[in-house]
Write a protein that holds these residues in place. Structure first.
Motif, PDB file in Angstrom:
ATOM      1  N   THR A 126     -18.634  10.739  20.796  1.00 37.02           N
ATOM      2  CA  THR A 126     -17.410   9.939  20.832  1.00 37.02           C
ATOM      3  C   THR A 126     -16.425  10.541  21.815  1.00 37.02           C
ATOM      4  O   THR A 126     -15.816   9.840  22.640  1.00 37.02           O
ATOM      5  CB  THR A 126     -16.784   9.848  19.426  1.00 37.02           C
ATOM      6  OG1 THR A 126     -17.531   8.914  18.640  1.00 37.02           O
ATOM      7  CG2 THR A 126     -15.338   9.373  19.491  1.00 37.02           C
ATOM      8  N   GLN A 127     -16.247  11.849  21.743  1.00 34.45           N
ATOM      9  CA  GLN A 127     -15.314  12.533  22.641  1.00 34.45           C
ATOM     10  C   GLN A 127     -15.703  12.308  24.106  1.00 34.45           C
ATOM     11  O   GLN A 127     -14.860  12.013  24.956  1.00 34.45           O
ATOM     12  CB  GLN A 127     -15.287  14.021  22.309  1.00 34.45           C
ATOM     13  CG  GLN A 127     -14.766  14.319  20.917  1.00 34.45           C
ATOM     14  CD  GLN A 127     -15.290  15.624  20.345  1.00 34.45           C
ATOM     15  OE1 GLN A 127     -15.533  16.595  21.075  1.00 34.45           O
ATOM     16  NE2 GLN A 127     -15.477  15.661  19.029  1.00 34.45           N
ATOM     17  N   LYS A 128     -16.983  12.426  24.381  1.00 38.09           N
ATOM     18  CA  LYS A 128     -17.468  12.228  25.750  1.00 38.09           C
ATOM     19  C   LYS A 128     -17.263  10.788  26.202  1.00 38.09           C
ATOM     20  O   LYS A 128     -16.760  10.533  27.310  1.00 38.09           O
ATOM     21  CB  LYS A 128     -18.952  12.595  25.814  1.00 38.09           C
ATOM     22  CG  LYS A 128     -19.588  12.408  27.179  1.00 38.09           C
ATOM     23  CD  LYS A 128     -21.075  12.761  27.138  1.00 38.09           C
ATOM     24  CE  LYS A 128     -21.722  12.561  28.499  1.00 38.09           C
ATOM     25  NZ  LYS A 128     -23.176  12.897  28.468  1.00 38.09           N
ATOM     26  N   ARG A 129     -17.662   9.847  25.349  1.00 35.22           N
ATOM     27  CA  ARG A 129     -17.576   8.436  25.722  1.00 35.22           C
ATOM     28  C   ARG A 129     -16.134   7.996  25.967  1.00 35.22           C
ATOM     29  O   ARG A 129     -15.830   7.301  26.934  1.00 35.22           O
ATOM     30  CB  ARG A 129     -18.198   7.561  24.632  1.00 35.22           C
ATOM     31  CG  ARG A 129     -19.703   7.609  24.571  1.00 35.22           C
ATOM     32  CD  ARG A 129     -20.347   6.938  25.756  1.00 35.22           C
ATOM     33  NE  ARG A 129     -21.804   6.995  25.661  1.00 35.22           N
ATOM     34  CZ  ARG A 129     -22.624   6.809  26.686  1.00 35.22           C
ATOM     35  NH1 ARG A 129     -22.118   6.559  27.889  1.00 35.22           N
ATOM     36  NH2 ARG A 129     -23.919   6.874  26.530  1.00 35.22           N
ATOM     37  N   ILE A 130     -15.233   8.390  25.082  1.00 37.61           N
ATOM     38  CA  ILE A 130     -13.846   7.945  25.206  1.00 37.61           C
ATOM     39  C   ILE A 130     -13.242   8.439  26.516  1.00 37.61           C
ATOM     40  O   ILE A 130     -12.615   7.668  27.266  1.00 37.61           O
ATOM     41  CB  ILE A 130     -13.017   8.419  23.999  1.00 37.61           C
ATOM     42  CG1 ILE A 130     -13.419   7.642  22.750  1.00 37.61           C
ATOM     43  CG2 ILE A 130     -11.520   8.263  24.273  1.00 37.61           C
ATOM     44  CD1 ILE A 130     -13.198   6.150  22.840  1.00 37.61           C
ATOM     45  N   ARG A 131     -13.431   9.699  26.813  1.00 36.61           N
ATOM     46  CA  ARG A 131     -12.891  10.216  28.074  1.00 36.61           C
ATOM     47  C   ARG A 131     -13.499   9.494  29.268  1.00 36.61           C
ATOM     48  O   ARG A 131     -12.810   9.143  30.227  1.00 36.61           O
ATOM     49  CB  ARG A 131     -13.159  11.719  28.176  1.00 36.61           C
ATOM     50  CG  ARG A 131     -12.228  12.595  27.377  1.00 36.61           C
ATOM     51  CD  ARG A 131     -10.850  12.737  28.052  1.00 36.61           C
ATOM     52  NE  ARG A 131     -10.111  13.832  27.458  1.00 36.61           N
ATOM     53  CZ  ARG A 131      -9.997  15.040  27.986  1.00 36.61           C
ATOM     54  NH1 ARG A 131     -10.569  15.315  29.151  1.00 36.61           N
ATOM     55  NH2 ARG A 131      -9.325  15.983  27.360  1.00 36.61           N
ATOM     56  N   GLU A 132     -14.801   9.272  29.231  1.00 35.02           N
ATOM     57  CA  GLU A 132     -15.463   8.604  30.356  1.00 35.02           C
ATOM     58  C   GLU A 132     -14.983   7.167  30.509  1.00 35.02           C
ATOM     59  O   GLU A 132     -14.731   6.701  31.617  1.00 35.02           O
ATOM     60  CB  GLU A 132     -16.982   8.635  30.170  1.00 35.02           C
ATOM     61  CG  GLU A 132     -17.601  10.015  30.381  1.00 35.02           C
ATOM     62  CD  GLU A 132     -19.097   9.997  30.171  1.00 35.02           C
ATOM     63  OE1 GLU A 132     -19.598   9.049  29.530  1.00 35.02           O
ATOM     64  OE2 GLU A 132     -19.770  10.938  30.638  1.00 35.02           O
ATOM     65  N   LEU A 133     -14.866   6.449  29.395  1.00 28.96           N
ATOM     66  CA  LEU A 133     -14.454   5.047  29.465  1.00 28.96           C
ATOM     67  C   LEU A 133     -13.030   4.907  29.974  1.00 28.96           C
ATOM     68  O   LEU A 133     -12.730   4.020  30.779  1.00 28.96           O
ATOM     69  CB  LEU A 133     -14.603   4.402  28.089  1.00 28.96           C
ATOM     70  CG  LEU A 133     -16.041   4.191  27.620  1.00 28.96           C
ATOM     71  CD1 LEU A 133     -16.078   3.864  26.136  1.00 28.96           C
ATOM     72  CD2 LEU A 133     -16.738   3.100  28.427  1.00 28.96           C
TER      73      LEU A 133
END
Length: 752
Positions: free
Chosen positions: A618-625
């Motif tokens: 989740t942490q990775k996806r949110i920052r990337e998005l």
């Protein structure tokens, strides 16, 4: 009370300059707002650079297709619906040009827009425009290079205009096909040399009133400086005049603009963010500004006009709000207001209840607008906003009355998309069999109430109604309605009836209970996949069980399979060329695989890893998005923003948390974009998020504490923060896969 600049107002503006770094010394929150962000769309509707005060009735923006257009159509007076056209129109004409059309198209240059001010140079006309506004009144300073003869053309697209006195006109415009009228009272500081009606492309000075379609009055001036001010109303021209007198007693745009600037700093300053990245602050405050565009307060001196019964009502000291596309806003916009604008949120819920009481059916509205309940999209999601507010402590409304209106909407009104009609045979079938039936490939529609464009949307309707029923069940439980609680709780599991265990997708069934084959989860369903889903395909609706992710994990065979399916959503190819994919699914933009960052049903999906023991993803996806799709530029929004629906996702996610399930008083933790965040809650307490080892690379939580206690859960409860709290997140460049990973610590669902 007249609006004046005072020493206290100026001091308030100065004091709101916070979190200053070397690069932003002297800036206040509103200085970070870029109304142009997203003004060029990827495919569908762009954002609009709206000038307005927070949640106010009067909104304007230049009328053009998007930012790339080199022409604007006249000058706006009031936008009565989000993304709508201006009612009325003002067209200044240099005396060297003929007056021949009711609305003039201008080429323009040197345009500047802030939330509280609009200025532009009409270059071929050689006229400078400066504008600002209050809640229900506005002011134009128009300066022409020709200082001897100029005109102002005032147009009503469908209505009436008439001269009041030498320097004043009034009138009304009908809005669409409804009975609703918006009224105008406009006066000029500069003496009007003469006034006439525009008839057959010429000015007839023998007439001082017009009525009909695209009718206009023409004001002639013997000066190059033309200062106008006006009031608007949904009640009467007399009320429009009172609104003007109450709010504006000057013809100086600077005075009104400074008041507006102070008001914006007051509301935007409720959340303070600290970061060396200027673009992230611009993205954040622009997104926060957009959440204040709707709903709008249409109370006028204690009264309001309701299109629900076409009657003027006394508001009894409670402001009346409308213009809410609830399908978009219930997910995050309303939950954001619960935190920082609770009094306003309560008045909005009370407004819904009034709307229901003003209709003969008593149904809670779904898409309330100035012209009534348009019932766009699908679902009855205002029930979610009602329960979300109540379960988080907002009790300033009659829950029993709200429940009754919500229950009627869910049980008496058809679930058909874009229809406001009593139950059909499809709805009776749904309540008996637990799913909305679909047509088989090639089968002709036989239910006459089904919209020929929007179709049945059978899976989307089923899933959305499950969530609505769950919210209703929780209200029933709170009210001690045990039978209703049991019934609607059971109904909230109806998504299971469309779950295909072989494919692990929600799959449409025919009237006989059989899955429809052959079936393509990317492309079946026609334009917008509307035969079965809505605007998005099955890959998005695969995750549309926000009230019960734990059960979805169980249906998929456990956390590992659930995560693998989530991963595949972000990796699955489009399956066709981009032009072919988007010609069928134009709303499903902002793609990462089959995931769509551009459409509201997808907003919660990146947070679902928290439920399956892998919050680092989740942490990775949110920052990337956030980095990939939301930027400080003209294409900085990946899809239809819908007046706060998507912007609230940005506000929450940039702060590092998100309300996955409106109606559960919990928030999922993501990965903040800022080093420090301070949110002033509605009760005056401060919720602070302190991000240690902050950097662009350090997106992963290594450890955390909440109120001084070690925190190993990827979520927190509303009660953990409402009395003031401090969340400390220690970040690192590589994932700590143990933090928050225990399934015992996963966020609450209906199943746990």
């Amino acid at each position: 009370m007249k609006l004046h600049i005072t020493i206290s107002l100026i001091l308030c503006t100065i004091l709101s300059c916070f979190s200053c770094t070397k690069s932003d010394v002297g800036k206040t929150p509103v200085d970070y707002v870029n109304p142009y962000l997203g003004n060029i769309s990827h495919i569908l509707v762009p954002t609009y650079p709206t000038v307005h005060l927070p949640n106010s009735m009067l909104r304007i923006y230049p009328e053009r297709d998007d930012f790339t257009s080199d022409q604007i159509e006249g000058l706006p007076v009031i936008v009565t619906s989000h993304r709508g056209n201006s009612a009325f129109n003002i067209s200044p004409v240099n005396g060297k040009s003929p007056v021949s059309v009711p609305v003039k198209k201008y080429t323009y240059d040197n345009e500047s827009i802030t939330p509280y001010r609009y200025s532009v140079f009409l270059d071929e006309e050689d006229v400078n425009v400066d504008y600002s506004l209050s809640h229900q009144s506005g002011i134009y300073n128009l300066t022409s290079a020709n200082d001897e003869l100029n005109y102002i053309v005032v147009n009503t697209r469908k209505g009436k205009l008439e001269q009041v006195d030498e320097s004043t006109i009034s009138g009304y415009q009908c809005i669409g096909e409804s009975e609703v009228k918006v009224y105008l009272y406009l006066e000029s500081q500069s003496p009007v040399k003469s006034l006439g009606a525009l008839i057959d492309r010429t000015v007839d000075y023998s007439k001082n009133s017009v009525e009909g379609i695209d009718q206009a009055l023409v004001l002639e001036f013997a000066t190059g400086q033309m200062n106008l001010r006006y009031g608007v109303s949904f009640i009467s021209t007399e009320q429009a005049k009172r609104n003007l007198r109450r709010e504006i007693d000057t013809y100086d745009v600077n005075v009104i603009a400074e008041i507006g600037r102070s008001k914006w700093n007051e509301v935007l300053g409720k959340i303070e963010v600290n970061s060396p990245d200027e673009d992230n602050k611009i993205l954040f405050y622009t997104s926060l500004y957009r959440t204040y565009e709707r709903m709008i307060n249409i109370s006028e001196d204690g009264f309001y006009y309701s299109a629900m019964d076409n009657t003027v009502h006394a508001d009894q000291g409670i402001s009346f709000y409308t213009d809410d596309w609830a399908w978009d806003t219930y997910r995050a916009t309303h939950p954001l207001r619960v935190l920082i604008e609770s009094d306003m949120e309560i008045e909005m819920i009370q407004s819904y209840m009034r709307m229901a009481q003003q209709t003969k059916e008593g149904w809670m509205p779904t898409f309330p607008e100035v012209t009534g309940d348009s019932h766009r999209m699908n679902g009855n999601h205002i029930v979610a906003s009602v329960w979300d507010a109540y379960c988080k402590g907002l009790c300033g409304f009659d829950l029993e009355v709200a429940y009754d209106a919500c229950k009627k909407a869910l049980t008496e009104k058809s679930l058909l998309p874009w229809k406001r009609t009593p139950n059909t045979e499809l709805d009776l079938f749904y309540r008996t069999n637990g799913y909305y039936s679909a047509l088989r490939h090639g089968e002709k529609e036989y239910v006459e109430e089904v919209d020929s464009w929007e179709k049945r949307q059978s899976v989307a309707v089923t899933l959305g109604t499950c969530f609505d029923d769950w919210c209703l069940s929780q209200i029933a439980k709170e009210l001690g309605k045990d039978a209703d609680y049991s019934y609607f709780l059971k109904q909230s599991y109806n998504y299971r009836n469309l779950y295909n265990p072989e494919t692990m997708f929600f799959h449409p069934k025919d009237i006989n209970g059989n899955f429809i084959y052959p079936f393509d989860y990317t492309f079946s369903g026609g334009l917008g996949a509307r035969e079965f889903y809505d605007e998005n395909n099955a890959w998005i609706y695969r995750w549309d069980v926000p009230h019960n992710p734990a059960d979805l994990i169980s249906l998929m065979g456990g956390a590992d399979r659930f995560v693998a399916n989530l991963d595949q959503t972000f990796r699955e190819p489009l399956g066709k060329s981009k032009y072919a994919f988007y010609s069928q699914l134009p709303d499903q933009t902002g793609n990462v695989g089959q995931f769509s960052m551009a459409n509201e049903p997808a907003l919660h999906i990146p947070y679902l890893y928290n439920y399956a023991g892998q919050p680092w993803k989740t942490q990775k996806r949110i920052r990337e998005l956030l980095r990939q799709w939301f930027r400080n530029d003209l294409m900085g929004m990946p899809g239809d923003e819908d007046g706060g629906g998507m912007s609230a996702f940005v506000v929450f996610s940039a702060m590092g948390f998100y309300p996955v399930t409106p109606g559960l008083p919990v928030y999922n933790i993501g990965s903040p974009l800022f080093e420090n965040i301070k949110m002033k809650l509605s009760n005056g307490n401060i919720f602070e998020i302190d991000v240690r080892n902050f950097s662009e690379k350090n997106k992963y939580i290594q450890s955390a504490s909440l109120n001084g206690i070690e925190w190993n859960k990827p979520w927190f409860h509303h009660n953990d923060i409402i009395n003031g709290a401090k969340l400390i997140l220690v970040m690192g460049e590589k994932a700590n896969r143990n933090w928050g990973a225990s399934l015992r610590n996963s966020p609450p669902s209906l199943e746990n």
